[in-house]
Design an enzyme around this catalytic site. Structure first.
Site, PDB file in Angstrom:
ATOM      1  N   SER A  17     -24.031  -6.116 -99.898  1.00 35.61           N
ATOM      2  CA  SER A  17     -23.660  -7.186-100.689  1.00 35.61           C
ATOM      3  C   SER A  17     -23.616  -8.266 -99.544  1.00 35.61           C
ATOM      4  O   SER A  17     -23.822  -9.497-100.029  1.00 35.61           O
ATOM      5  CB  SER A  17     -22.079  -7.077-101.200  1.00 35.61           C
ATOM      6  OG  SER A  17     -21.246  -6.990-100.191  1.00 35.61           O
ATOM      7  N   HIS A 113     -17.121  -8.455 -89.149  1.00 37.21           N
ATOM      8  CA  HIS A 113     -15.862  -7.248 -89.249  1.00 37.21           C
ATOM      9  C   HIS A 113     -14.989  -7.565 -90.320  1.00 37.21           C
ATOM     10  O   HIS A 113     -14.662  -8.688 -90.284  1.00 37.21           O
ATOM     11  CB  HIS A 113     -15.634  -7.111 -87.954  1.00 37.21           C
ATOM     12  CG  HIS A 113     -14.474  -5.900 -87.854  1.00 37.21           C
ATOM     13  ND1 HIS A 113     -14.908  -4.557 -87.650  1.00 37.21           N
ATOM     14  CD2 HIS A 113     -13.155  -5.728 -87.933  1.00 37.21           C
ATOM     15  CE1 HIS A 113     -13.928  -3.876 -87.887  1.00 37.21           C
ATOM     16  NE2 HIS A 113     -13.077  -4.552 -87.844  1.00 37.21           N
TER      17      HIS A 113
HETATM   18  C1  GRF Z   1     -18.431  -5.436 -94.786  1.00 38.20           C
HETATM   19  O1  GRF Z   1     -16.976  -5.196 -95.142  1.00 38.20           O
HETATM   20  C2  GRF Z   1     -18.437  -5.710 -93.223  1.00 38.20           C
HETATM   21  O2  GRF Z   1     -17.503  -6.462 -92.744  1.00 38.20           O
HETATM   22  C3  GRF Z   1     -18.418  -4.388 -92.670  1.00 38.20           C
HETATM   23  O3  GRF Z   1     -19.134  -3.668 -93.609  1.00 38.20           O
HETATM   24  C4  GRF Z   1     -19.010  -4.076 -94.873  1.00 38.20           C
HETATM   25  C5  GRF Z   1     -20.360  -4.083 -95.460  1.00 38.20           C
HETATM   26  O4  GRF Z   1     -20.378  -4.174 -96.686  1.00 38.20           O
HETATM   27  N1  GRF Z   1     -18.982  -4.659 -91.279  1.00 38.20           N
HETATM   28  P1  GRF Z   1     -21.735  -4.475 -97.563  1.00 38.20           P
HETATM   29  O5  GRF Z   1     -22.690  -3.481 -97.223  1.00 38.20           O
HETATM   30  O6  GRF Z   1     -22.287  -5.840 -97.072  1.00 38.20           O
HETATM   31  O7  GRF Z   1     -21.193  -4.769 -99.158  1.00 38.20           O
END
Ligand code: GRF
Length: 221
Positions: A17, A113
């Site tokens: 996402s 993060h």
């Molecule tokens: C996010 O919450 C990011 O902070 C962490 O992994 C998650 C990835 O979510 N590192 P997406 O795959 O971008 O939906």
């Protein structure tokens, strides 16, 4: 230092996402450079399908069963270099990157993060914040170094933890904050001069540039 990136690669292991939010900003020419590649270590990552739908090259590079960690890392470097990538943006990429890779893209690997670092580094950061009883959490964009979740910070967004929040409800608001913060920070990194002041990345917008969000945004998504 300015990071005049010509080509960005996003590395993702999961949903993607954040990748999609970055791709949308790139399509509006807001990132300062195009996203030329979405690469994943997981051959069935939904992020790959998102990239294909958006017309962005999608490549799966699973860990080699008979390769060493160094050989694995070289495969990533080769792929990115072959595409002319000079800025690597991690978005839910679940592999640790080591000296070989980071040395190939010095100060050119970013990560997001889902907590206000240095609180709650590592896995399950959202669950950690919830279990700890934190009143606020959020997300952090930082430069990647060989120490996990500890590189210099480009920017953070604060998300309030509400009474009755579940992992799902809090994660949804943190993701919404990430989707605003990450494109804004990539844009600043690519288009503004920056310098490292200890553990902080300080941006200097070029004279006459339109203001972009600061590095400590408050988000009420
Ligand atoms: C996010 O919450 C990011 O902070 C962490 O992994 C998650 C990835 O979510 N590192 P997406 O795959 O971008 O939906």
């Amino acid at each position: 230092m300015l990071t005049p990136a010509r080509a960005i690669a996003v590395l993702a292991s999961g949903q993607g996402s954040n990748f999609e939010a970055l791709a949308a900003a790139a399509a509006r020419r807001e990132l300062g450079a195009p996203i030329v590649l979405l690469a994943s270590d997981q051959p069935h990552a939904p992020a790959l399908a998102r990239a294909r739908r958006l017309g962005i090259e999608a490549a799966a590079v699973p860990a080699g069963r008979f390769r060493t960690r160094l050989e694995d890392e070289r495969a990533w470097i080769e792929l990115l270099r072959a595409r002319g990538v000079d800025l690597v943006v991690l978005a839910g990429f679940m592999r640790r990157l080591h000296a070989e890779f980071l040395g190939a893209f010095p100060e050119r690997v970013l990560n997001i993060h889902p907590s206000l670092l240095p609180a709650f580094p590592g896995l399950d950061a959202i669950g950690q914040a919830l279990r700890h009883g934190a009143g606020n959490t959020g997300c952090t964009v930082h430069l990647v170094t060989d120490e996990i979740d500890a590189g210099p910070i480009l920017g953070q967004a604060v998300v309030e933890v509400r009474d009755g929040d579940t992992l799902a409800s809090l994660a949804a608001r943190i993701h919404a904050a990430e989707h605003l913060l990450y494109p804004a920070m990539v844009r600043r990194f690519v288009t503004e001069s920056w310098r490292r002041e200890g553990r902080r990345i300080v941006f200097e917008a070029p004279p006459g540039a339109t203001a972009v969000p600061g590095r400590g945004a408050s988000c009420h998504a």
